[in-house]
Scaffold this active site. Sequence first.
Site, short mmCIF file in Angstrom:
data_model
loop_
_atom_site.label_atom_id
_atom_site.label_comp_id
_atom_site.label_asym_id
_atom_site.label_seq_id
_atom_site.Cartn_x
_atom_site.Cartn_y
_atom_site.Cartn_z
N LYS A 25 44.28 27.13 35.41
CA LYS A 25 44.47 25.32 35.46
C LYS A 25 45.36 24.60 34.55
O LYS A 25 46.45 24.88 35.29
CB LYS A 25 43.31 25.03 35.28
CG LYS A 25 43.34 24.24 36.83
CD LYS A 25 41.94 23.23 37.10
CE LYS A 25 41.29 23.94 37.76
NZ LYS A 25 39.29 23.56 37.68
N ARG A 94 38.08 19.59 32.98
CA ARG A 94 38.62 20.09 34.41
C ARG A 94 38.28 21.46 33.63
O ARG A 94 39.01 21.79 32.91
CB ARG A 94 39.73 19.94 34.66
CG ARG A 94 40.05 18.61 35.22
CD ARG A 94 41.21 18.89 36.12
NE ARG A 94 41.03 19.63 37.60
CZ ARG A 94 43.16 19.16 37.89
NH1 ARG A 94 43.51 18.95 37.56
NH2 ARG A 94 42.62 20.49 39.19
N GLY A 103 34.02 26.97 41.96
CA GLY A 103 32.95 26.16 42.65
C GLY A 103 31.54 27.10 41.19
O GLY A 103 30.99 26.32 41.20
N MET A 105 32.16 27.10 37.97
CA MET A 105 32.16 25.67 36.54
C MET A 105 32.31 24.27 36.96
O MET A 105 32.41 24.12 38.23
CB MET A 105 33.05 26.52 35.66
CG MET A 105 32.50 27.86 35.06
SD MET A 105 33.65 28.26 33.94
CE MET A 105 35.23 28.42 34.19
N ARG A 339 47.85 27.81 41.69
CA ARG A 339 47.93 28.84 41.33
C ARG A 339 48.60 30.21 42.58
O ARG A 339 48.07 29.63 43.79
CB ARG A 339 46.11 29.52 40.94
CG ARG A 339 45.53 29.40 42.69
CD ARG A 339 44.00 29.16 42.21
NE ARG A 339 43.67 28.15 43.16
CZ ARG A 339 41.66 28.23 43.03
NH1 ARG A 339 41.50 27.72 41.98
NH2 ARG A 339 41.28 27.51 44.18
N HIS A 455 34.41 26.12 50.46
CA HIS A 455 33.68 27.74 49.73
C HIS A 455 33.02 28.73 50.27
O HIS A 455 33.77 29.78 50.17
CB HIS A 455 32.55 26.46 49.31
CG HIS A 455 31.41 27.50 48.05
ND1 HIS A 455 30.68 28.25 48.81
CD2 HIS A 455 31.56 27.86 47.01
CE1 HIS A 455 30.28 28.69 47.69
NE2 HIS A 455 30.93 28.87 46.54
N SER A 783 40.10 71.64 36.50
CA SER A 783 39.91 71.10 37.62
C SER A 783 38.89 70.10 36.51
O SER A 783 38.36 70.48 36.65
CB SER A 783 39.60 71.32 38.97
OG SER A 783 39.31 70.10 39.28
N CYS A 851 38.53 66.85 40.42
CA CYS A 851 37.98 66.65 41.64
C CYS A 851 36.07 65.60 41.97
O CYS A 851 35.63 66.54 42.90
CB CYS A 851 37.53 67.84 42.34
SG CYS A 851 36.25 69.20 41.16
N TYR A 871 47.01 66.25 39.27
CA TYR A 871 46.73 65.77 40.59
C TYR A 871 45.47 64.73 40.87
O TYR A 871 44.67 65.26 40.07
CB TYR A 871 46.85 66.43 41.82
CG TYR A 871 46.36 67.98 41.37
CD1 TYR A 871 44.63 67.71 42.46
CD2 TYR A 871 45.83 68.96 41.31
CE1 TYR A 871 43.79 68.58 42.18
CE2 TYR A 871 45.27 69.91 40.78
CZ TYR A 871 43.78 69.87 41.82
OH TYR A 871 42.87 70.80 40.76
P1 ADP Z 1 37.34 23.30 40.54
O1 ADP Z 1 38.01 24.53 39.88
O2 ADP Z 1 36.18 23.30 41.02
O3 ADP Z 1 38.91 23.11 41.89
P2 ADP Z 1 39.21 20.58 39.70
O4 ADP Z 1 38.84 20.26 38.03
O5 ADP Z 1 40.22 20.96 40.16
O6 ADP Z 1 37.65 21.61 39.99
O7 ADP Z 1 38.97 19.31 39.93
C1 ADP Z 1 37.57 19.45 41.36
C2 ADP Z 1 38.42 18.75 42.24
O8 ADP Z 1 38.73 17.32 41.63
C3 ADP Z 1 39.85 19.02 43.14
O9 ADP Z 1 39.30 17.94 44.83
C4 ADP Z 1 40.94 17.88 42.09
O10 ADP Z 1 41.95 18.21 42.54
C5 ADP Z 1 40.41 16.81 41.76
N1 ADP Z 1 40.50 15.76 40.40
C6 ADP Z 1 40.96 17.00 39.42
N2 ADP Z 1 41.13 16.02 38.68
C7 ADP Z 1 41.79 14.28 39.09
C8 ADP Z 1 42.80 13.96 38.98
N3 ADP Z 1 42.98 13.44 37.66
N4 ADP Z 1 43.09 13.66 39.49
C9 ADP Z 1 42.63 13.44 40.74
N5 ADP Z 1 41.77 14.19 41.37
C10 ADP Z 1 41.32 15.25 40.15
MG MG Z 2 40.86 22.66 41.88
MG MG Z 3 35.39 22.62 43.04
#
Ligand code: ADP
Ligand code: MG
Ligand code: MG
Length: 897
Positions: A25, A94, A103, A105, A339, A455, A783, A851, A871
């Site tokens: 991220k 984040r 989802g 962490m 990503r 999810h 082999s 094998c 092989y």
């Molecule tokens: P995940 O890894 O579970 O996607 P994120 O870190 O991306 O978690 O964040 C969870 C949600 O919060 C996502 O929808 C993300 O776009 C939103 N979000 C994260 N940072 C910000 C921010 N600075 N402003 C607005 N929304 C945010």
């Molecule tokens: Mg996210």
């Molecule tokens: Mg999330």
Amino acid sequence: MTQPTKYVYDFSEGDKDQRDLLGGKGANLAEMANLGLPVPPGFVISTEACRAYLSAGKEPDGLVDEMSEHLDSLERAMGKQLGQPDDPLLVSVRSGAKFSMPGMMETVLNVGLNDESVAGLARKADGDERFAFDSYRRLLAMFGSTVLGVDPAAFHEALEDLKKERKTENDLDLDVDDLRELVATYKKQIKDHTGDDFPQEPRTQLDLAVRAVFDSWNTERAVLYRRQERIPGDLGTAVSVVSMVFGNGGMDSGTGVAFTRDPASGAQGVWGDYLQNAQGEDVVAGIRNTVPLADLEDIDKDSYDELMHIMQKLEEHYQDLCDIEFTVERGKLWMLQTRVGKRTAEAAFRIACQLVDQGLIDMDEAVRRVTGDQLTQLMFPRFDSDADRELIAKGMNASPGAAVGKAVFDSSTAVAWAERGDDVILVRRETNPDDLSGMVAARAILTSRGGKTSHAAVVARGMGRTCVCGAESLDVDVAQKQFVSRGGVTVSEGDVISIDGTTGEVFADEVPVVDSLVVRHFEGEDEVESDELVDAVQRVMAHADDARRLEVRANADTPDDAARARRFGARGIGLCRTEHMFLGKRKSLVEALIVAESSEEQEDALAELLPMQRDDLVGILESMDGLPVTIRLIDPPLHEFLPDLTELSVEVAIEDDRGDKSRRHHKLLGAVKRLHEQNPMLGLRGVRLGIVIPGLFAMQARAILEATAARLEAGGDPQPEIMIPLVATVQELELVKTDITRVAKEIEEEHGLDLSFKVGTMIELPRAVMASGEIAEQAEFFSYGTNDLTQMTWGFSRDDVEASFFSTYLEKGIFGVSPFESLDRDGVGQLIRHSVEKGRAARPDLHLGICGEHGGDPDSIHFFDEVGLDYVSCSPFRVPVARLEAGRAALMGRASD
Ligand code: ADP
Ligand code: MG
Ligand code: MG
């Protein structure tokens, strides 16, 4: 003096290739910021800081100060301070590891809000107090659960209760007073749970949130997910601190997720979900119904156009499908994440070829972009569309495949039933990270809510599970363990259903399945050529075949298997097991051989076995005409051919009692007793049998070479290779070779023919590895029998240990994966490396293959390529996978990046 470690990086200091250090991220936020895309300013705390924190149990020296410096410059850039009462800077904290763990962490939004700054936030938003308190209640809930350990269900219930009181299901119907009340409730819940008030000091909030994100690396569900996905447990997560932008400030704001292509089919287009007046997770959590991304064009054309433009730019820049999170704050678009997106197996092949056709990547890269595991998925059967079937619902085709199983409605039942051997389909309204163990156990997942970015969909695609999501016509009642279709069909726990993740269809009962199109293509059916997926697979395979150095053979014991392997692209047989030809009706002949008391009796038994064995081999040599066929002489412990000692003893005792003594049974019992072994795997087997039972190997050699002569006389081109199993010393090999040479001479004379064949050995004992130099002087090929070599190296028996202690070993991380599944490079692999060197030094043209089961395992294939084998040999069905991975192994070595 040594430079102190740098722990914190501004977005301008990072780029997409720094996923190790900044997490996926953080690295991609930096990349987007540096591309000039609208990313809210922020900084990233490295995975190195996380690892240091986790091992010491506290922040490493310098981290807190470095954060202060970066926070200062962020505050300067934004012109306001974190939590500043009249105009607060708010941030999100984040998580983000090297490999995405959707989802798993934690993330905390709106950090910096408190009782004072909530008023400042409202004033700055044209007095919109509702918005300010909506943001505050979100902070309290996320911070309360993530940082302070309050059960998130408590917050969720308080919100639901309030909605119920207001007689609404829509959170937007709650007014500012409601939200104020909710804030008070949440604070009280926090106080009740922790004994302390919610921390009002903004910097304290920030520090605690960072810590909580670090800690979230080790939650149970994160550990489980990593094990499932084979992600190393010691990488740690980075933490991105990003200034908040707000999608929850009215209908001119919102938040969404998007893909640059359909991650299920690969089709180009506008794919995604958007939710007005919402923040963060709302869009994937299914709290309100999202609208398709295309609708954003009507809602806010400027933001939509800009987003489309950015998506195209991202796809060209990453040269791949990207997935994206964005927010619109009062008509202004902000990019929050991107990503390279996960995709289905089908989409992976299609996208790789589409990108080649668009000129973004070349075929080498296309082959690197797909995997053998994905190809395996495409070879799974599909539902038979001609079968009688009752469609009960249609949802979204989130992750392909045809799955039949018993409906279950909770994770623990899914796990329990799967453990007792049932195929289960996990049915939920929507899933959340706590459902992970059930999703792992299930064959497939069915939800009634949520889109392709929900999810359930994301996780299922990642794990290769079939998934249909958002089947809205189904009324799922988890408490009652049943669902009802719109047409009135009730499905209760244990009822069998069939779901098609490729079409999104849900059927009652079991639907019969048919072969996949890709398999039909491998089988040579012309009519499937026009299919786009088949075409993509064909192009990728052709290129992999050109690129690979490793040859691919198959393990096959019957003419049918050999023929199929050849259609699937095998260039020969690496292992033809002759013992299978001794089973069934012929077992009594083997019994006779073993209990023979005179050489005449023995010869009679051998003479009866000979023609049968020869005829089997004629068929196999014919199927593989012109290609090498490695035939292994009899290998398994003899007791596998004999009756069980206890059973036979009882039978004989009963017969004796009755007075009808059977001489044959007595003799047999004697032999069984004589041959009984405590450790049959370490006993009389392989070459040892050939040496102990006179005439056995000579008979087998005769069968092989007479079959060869027969094929030659029929105008064929047989290429037999005789392989001696379980050799430990060169003397064993020499003894057997003398027999074979004698038999060959006899047959050449009888038929007036020149026979050409090879004699070689399996290398499956550590001793043979160490003696590879001497053995190579007597063997034309090696082999590697990696199943036995693994057992003998580790000193455990595959038949026993997988059930007994492997799960504990996997749990404790002693193995990442069973060494029988994927070659243990550090132990068994080093033995192979040593043997290859010694063998080739003694005989430069020594031909080398493998094998064991590992011949079809992608990771192991890459290793075999690296050590220079000629092989790999695997089961016929795995042949295409091995071809692809052999090509990838060659191309990975050549990859420039
Ligand atoms: P995940 O890894 O579970 O996607 P994120 O870190 O991306 O978690 O964040 C969870 C949600 O919060 C996502 O929808 C993300 O776009 C939103 N979000 C994260 N940072 C910000 C921010 N600075 N402003 C607005 N929304 C945010
Ligand atoms: Mg996210
Ligand atoms: Mg999330």
